[in-house]
Design a protein around this motif. Structure first.
Motif, mmCIF file in Angstrom:
data_model
loop_
_atom_site.group_PDB
_atom_site.id
_atom_site.type_symbol
_atom_site.label_atom_id
_atom_site.label_comp_id
_atom_site.label_asym_id
_atom_site.label_seq_id
_atom_site.Cartn_x
_atom_site.Cartn_y
_atom_site.Cartn_z
ATOM 1 N N VAL B 119 0.846 -1.181 0.000
ATOM 2 C CA VAL B 119 0.000 0.000 0.000
ATOM 3 C C VAL B 119 0.889 1.242 0.000
ATOM 4 N N ALA B 120 0.269 2.406 -0.147
ATOM 5 C CA ALA B 120 1.048 3.637 -0.269
ATOM 6 C C ALA B 120 1.817 3.939 1.014
ATOM 7 N N PHE B 121 1.215 3.646 2.164
ATOM 8 C CA PHE B 121 1.829 3.985 3.445
ATOM 9 C C PHE B 121 1.862 2.737 4.330
ATOM 10 N N PRO B 122 2.895 1.918 4.191
ATOM 11 C CA PRO B 122 2.883 0.616 4.886
ATOM 12 C C PRO B 122 2.812 0.738 6.407
ATOM 13 N N LEU B 124 1.537 3.218 8.132
ATOM 14 C CA LEU B 124 0.200 3.695 8.487
ATOM 15 C C LEU B 124 -0.795 2.534 8.468
ATOM 16 N N PHE B 204 -7.885 6.317 4.129
ATOM 17 C CA PHE B 204 -6.992 7.253 3.432
ATOM 18 C C PHE B 204 -5.945 6.473 2.645
ATOM 19 N N ASN B 205 -5.390 5.489 3.327
ATOM 20 C CA ASN B 205 -4.327 4.680 2.750
ATOM 21 C C ASN B 205 -4.793 3.955 1.489
ATOM 22 N N ILE B 207 -7.358 4.640 -0.484
ATOM 23 C CA ILE B 207 -7.701 5.535 -1.602
ATOM 24 C C ILE B 207 -6.426 5.958 -2.324
ATOM 25 N N VAL B 208 -5.403 6.366 -1.535
ATOM 26 C CA VAL B 208 -4.150 6.782 -2.172
ATOM 27 C C VAL B 208 -3.555 5.615 -2.944
#
Lengths: 365, 665
Positions: B119-122, B124, B204-205, B207-208
């Motif tokens: 994912v974009a922010f692992p 998070l 949020f994560n 969607i990004v």
């Protein structure tokens, strides 16, 4: 989260970053920036819910509470102060934009200067809010008082005082003309210093007192000197003892707490040599608390939530400022500053909405 | 999951340091690996494990409720315990059962389906997991206190003995005010707020991730439908959760600081709670059901061996459902006296939302039409979903008519309706997903023969349990009633319903036991066991840590199916350097934040109970969260490289990027 996440951020060693830099991410918006936009979208709903709650109850209870007289909304507000702090917050957004722009150019020094400005302005705003909350909580009152000088060494003046006392003007008898002006001003300066609204009243009272003192000044000189000497030993500092010379006084007293007993107590503390014969409230703005009314609940929770956002923003920018001294904040990290900037601008915009919907509309008749 | 070691190797062997003298563990450190992992697949597995556990707890609560209602005037459990059971059953199933099981699929599947490595922010993502666990524990710790009281640990001095939440899952004011419920409501308020933070961060994560991390060629209209539904669900979460978070915060202020938001004696309006709750609550229904619809939209084409009929329409109707979901909340409140215009408007909008739902169902039928259908276990569950969900939808349309709703309000008819949607719909969908993707997650196959039995027991048990409730409701049996008198004609169907509930419970229990057994002892299966259509089936099972050894370049919808059976091949761009694929380092700090939230939540409830010094612990808990976030920011993403085997299918040689040692940020 200044340097937060983004495993695939700007690391040139990172093949995925390299790939995504080639493709500019699918949307062309950096991950960090996109997530900040999403957070702000969500935060809109947070504030939307709070503002709706406030406005719904505002419409339901025009008096701020289901009973009249518990809340005095415009009396409570200090619109000049809030306008000022709103202006300051707006200007902080300007500095924030400069800071972001500086970071994009890699001008760390300029970034620091601007961010320090943003932090200072943010602190001024927060300070204003703390001051405001403090005063809203205590309320304020104007009290009419009548008093006679206390005890020894002053009995001789009673006859003389009667003539002036009946005219119901403040008697602030003094040793000298200049001194009279000072003391008269001192008696009413609290009123003048606090509220624009009360300035007029205060001015009137001061003038009346000074006229009176000037007229009486000459006669009073010799006797009051003796009196002052006599009581100075008993009652403490000479400045206070000067008041004793007066015979009968009345006037208006402003106190920044809406509580008659407390105001009276404060008055007596200030003028220990006067015996208060009558003390009643002329006008009072009741204190606003979380508990005493719905207006208090919705107002404090809404503006408090916004204040918390500002405080978090200040903490964030301050952390970034400190981090910049490590030398690891460079132009490549400009997005880190930029998302803090997005947050700051958002908090600013929300305040404009709150300032309009919560403060300004109260003045629309 | 040690199987990962077979295909992946850590090239940089010295351990990475992080603040507080901690060492960032790597994937060979056993349990420490699981506590600190940032791998979306492991996080997904942990979400799933937690969800199964809470499904069992929620199920036990449900069965206890049915046990109590089996015969009239039963006194098996007290009225207070009954209130706590139905409150916690609803809260647990929605927030700790269905949502995390959906999140498990989101986590595991989304990066695989879009051709990303994570994912974009692992970190998070790990934060979301541990915050979810903290919130779930805060909610359920209340039971431990309740039981401790029941066995007499607290003596007889307690002023209030209702320690587990008892205000109903939608916590209507003023039931939740301090005058009516004890610290159970505090546990509930704090637990839900913490869960809200977890859901928001995860959304949020996702969607990004979905918008930004798609492989080359994976355009939005080539996304698998499950990923689309994840995206829509995530948007619903970020717009719906703030409403309940603020409502809960207002309630918390009422309880802790004496504000008047819902305090009737001071002019507070209970109806405001209802609006704020349902502004969240109705989108929440779609938050629960859209992921299941996404799963169904993956399974039906796979076993019909046809592409999804009307892909664009299915996606679009999902978005319309999400959009309309925000405009129908007041149909939960028809009987509160909204006024004619509002009632008519919400009634119409509620009927309108049946249109995109119906469109989906017709598209699913269209997918089946003329397909070479294979009745595998996931397919049988999926077909069950369509049937049962439709029945829930029909009774939903009955509710949309305000006069009819006035009769059905607060009766067992409503209970029947939403269980058809949430159990017949969502649970069947999720179980279909479980049978479908477990081979990909663990590389092992659940027992298929048992699978048919489970499906049969669940569908039969479910209908025996819930269909009679329509009748019970229409004959006037109120929901949430602790017991009922004999002679109203409710005895038989309540008894039948209880028998059905136990059949259902045994079915689900067999499924979970089989799942655990499979994970431990299951037989290995080939990578593409169902002849799948989407990218995850192109990968080995279990999926290696880096997902894709080389990034796929997509040129069609259902890329893997077209690659196998069609004319458009997936090509691969070899973007790993000579040292391998760059991986983000693991971190202790998401776990630290989760622990902070746990301490905070429990301490706040203890403070409400009057435990001395609890307030300091609450501040300490929040301080831990803040400290965790700071250390997490300072430690940086880190990173190391994993060597990958040479890409198997049709590798396209690409110039390797310049080789540099893996460094810290």
């Amino acid at each position: 989260m200044s340097t937060a996440e983004a495993a695939h951020g700007h690391n040139p060693d990172d093949p995925i970053a390299a790939h995504h830099e080639l493709t500019q991410t699918n949307t062309g918006i950096e991950n960090k920036k996109l997530i900040m936009w999403l957070f702000l979208a969500s935060d809109c709903m947070f504030f939307g819910t709070l503002i709706s709650t406030h406005l719904i109850y505002r419409k339901l209870y025009p008096a701020g509470h289901f009973e009249e007289g518990v809340v005095d909304v415009t009396g409570t507000f200090d619109i000049e102060l809030t306008s000022f702090s709103t202006f300051i917050l707006l200007m902080s957004s300007f500095l924030m934009a400069l800071a972001v722009s500086a970071m994009h150019k890699g001008q760390v020094k300029s970034f620091r200067n601007n961010v320090i400005g943003v932090i200072l302005f943010g602190l001024i705003f927060l300070g204003g809010q703390v001051y405001e909350f403090q005063h809203f909580f205590h309320g304020q009152g104007w009290y009419e008082w009548k008093a006679i000088p206390r005890a020894e060494g002053t009995a001789a003046h009673h006859g003389e005082a009667a003539t002036h006392g009946e005219e119901a003007v403040e008697t602030a008898a003094h040793t000298e003309g200049a001194g009279a002006e000072e003391t008269a001003a001192a008696m009413t300066e609290e009123a003048a210093s606090h509220e624009g609204e009360t300035a007029e009243t205060a001015h009137e009272t001061t003038e009346a007192a000074m006229d009176n003192a000037a007229a009486e000044g000459a006669e009073a000189v010799t006797e009051s000197e003796q009196a002052a000497e006599a009581t100075a030993e008993v009652a403490g500092p000479p400045a206070e003892s000067e008041l004793l010379v007066g015979t009968l006084g009345n006037g208006k007293y402003f106190h920044d707490v809406a509580d008659t007993a407390e105001a009276k107590h404060a008055f007596e503390e200030k003028h220990p040599n006067w015996e208060v014969t009558e003390f009643k409230q002329a006008k009072v703005v009741p204190g606003l608390s979380l508990q005493n009314s719905l207006f208090g609940s919705t107002f404090y929770v809404l503006t408090g939530t916004h204040g918390t956002h500002v405080a978090i923003g200040i903490l964030w920018l301050f952390s970034m400022l400190i981090y910049s001294y490590s030398g690891r904040l460079r132009a490549e990290n400009a997005v880190d500053v930029e998302i803090a900037g997005l947050y700051w601008h958002f908090v600013d915009i929300v305040w404009i909405i709150i300032f309009t919907a919560v403060y300004l509309v109260e003045y629309v008749v | 999951m040690s199987a990962h070691a077979a295909v992946a190797d850590k090239t940089e062997l010295h351990p990475e340091k992080s603040p507080l003298g901690l060492v960032r563990p790597d994937r060979y450190t056993g349990w420490r690996d699981w506590l600190t992992t940032v791998d979306h697949k492991k996080i997904g597995v942990m979400y799933g494990a937690a969800a199964c556990l809470f499904f069992l707890i929620g199920g036990i609560e449900a069965l206890t409720i049915r046990w109590q209602l089996a015969i009239p005037e039963n006194d098996a459990i007290s009225a207070q315990l009954y209130n706590q059971l139905f409150t916690m059953h609803g809260t647990t199933m929605i927030f700790l059962g269905v949502m995390p099981l959906s999140a498990a699929f989101f986590n595991f599947l989304v990066p695989l389906q879009i051709g990303a490595r994570d994912v974009a922010f692992p970190r998070l993502n790990a934060f979301s997991l541990w915050t979810f666990v903290a919130g779930a524990l805060v909610l359920n710790v209340s039971w431990l206190f309740q039981f401790a009281h029941m066995v007499g640990w607290f003596g007889q001095d307690l002023v209030r003995t209702d320690i587990a939440p008892a205000g109903g899952w939608f916590g209507y004011a003023p039931l939740t005010s301090d005058g009516y419920t004890g610290i159970g409501t505090d546990f509930w308020v704090l637990g839900l707020q913490i869960l809200g933070i977890a859901s928001l961060a995860a959304s949020f994560n996702f969607i990004v991730t979905i918008l930004n991390m798609r492989a080359p060629g994976m355009t939005m209209m080539r996304l698998p439908v499950f990923t689309w539904m994840t995206l829509i669900t995530s948007f619903l979460i970020i717009f719906a959760f703030p409403a309940i978070t603020i409502a809960l915060a207002e309630l918390m202020f009422d309880r802790f600081f004496g504000t008047n938001f819902f305090r009737v004696s001071m002019g507070g309006q209970p109806i405001l709670w209802q609006h704020l709750f349902w502004v969240f609550g109705h989108p929440e229904v779609y938050i629960l059901v859209l992921p299941a619809m996404g799963i169904i939209s993956e399974i039906l084409p796979t076993f019909s061996r046809r592409p999804l009929f009307g892909y664009a329409i299915v996606v679009f109707s999902g978005a319309v459902i999400g959009f309309l979901g925000f405009a129908v909340w007041s149909h939960h409140m028809f009987t509160t006296g909204l006024g004619k215009v509002a009632t008519a408007a919400f009634s119409l909008l509620t009927m309108a939302i049946a249109v995109p739902t119906g469109v989906k169902i017709f598209n699913w039928i269209g997918t089946l039409w003329g397909g070479r259908i294979k009745f595998s276990v996931p397919m049988v569950f999926a077909l069950g979903f369509i049937w049962m969900f439709m029945m829930g939808g029909f009774s939903g349309i009955m509710h949309s008519s305000a006069p009819a709703d006035a009769q059905q309000q607060d009766s067992y008819f409503v209970v029947a309706h939403f269980h058809y949607v949430l159990l017949g719909g969502v649970l069947l969908g999720l179980m279909a997903g479980l049978y479908f993707w477990v081979p990909k997650i663990f590389g092992k196959q659940m027992n298929q023969k048992l699978g048919y039995w489970v499906c049969g027991m669940v569908v039969v048990g479910f209908n025996v349990a819930f269909f009679p409730m329509h009748y019970l409701g229409l004959t006037g049996m109120p929901r949430r009633t602790h017991t009922y008198l004999a002679g109203y004609g409710w005895e038989l169907w309540n008894h039948v319903s209880t028998i059905g509930a136990f059949i259902l419970g045994i079915g689900v229990a067999i499924c979970f036991i089989n799942l655990v057994w499979t994970v431990i002892r299951g037989k290995k299966v080939e990578d593409d066991v169902w002849d799948g259509r989407t990218l995850e089936w192109s990968l080995p099972s279990p999926v290696p840590a880096y997902n894709f050894a080389a990034t796929p370049v997509i040129s069609a919808r259902d890329a893997w199916w077209v690659h196998k059976h069609g004319n458009k091949q997936i090509t691969y761009m070899n973007d790993g350097g000579p040292e391998g694929v760059h991986m983000p380092s693991q971190s202790w700090f998401p776990l630290m934040c989760g622990c902070g939230f746990l301490v905070f939540g429990v301490s706040m409830a203890m403070m409400a109970a009057g435990v001395p010094h609890a307030g300091y612990f609450a501040i300490g808990g929040l301080g831990t969260v803040v400290l965790g976030i700071y250390l997490w920011a300072l430690e940086g993403p880190g990173g190391y490289h994993l060597k990958t085997p040479a890409p198997k299918p049709s590798p396209t040689p690409a110039p390797a990027p310049e080789a540099e040692p893996a460094g810290h940020h």
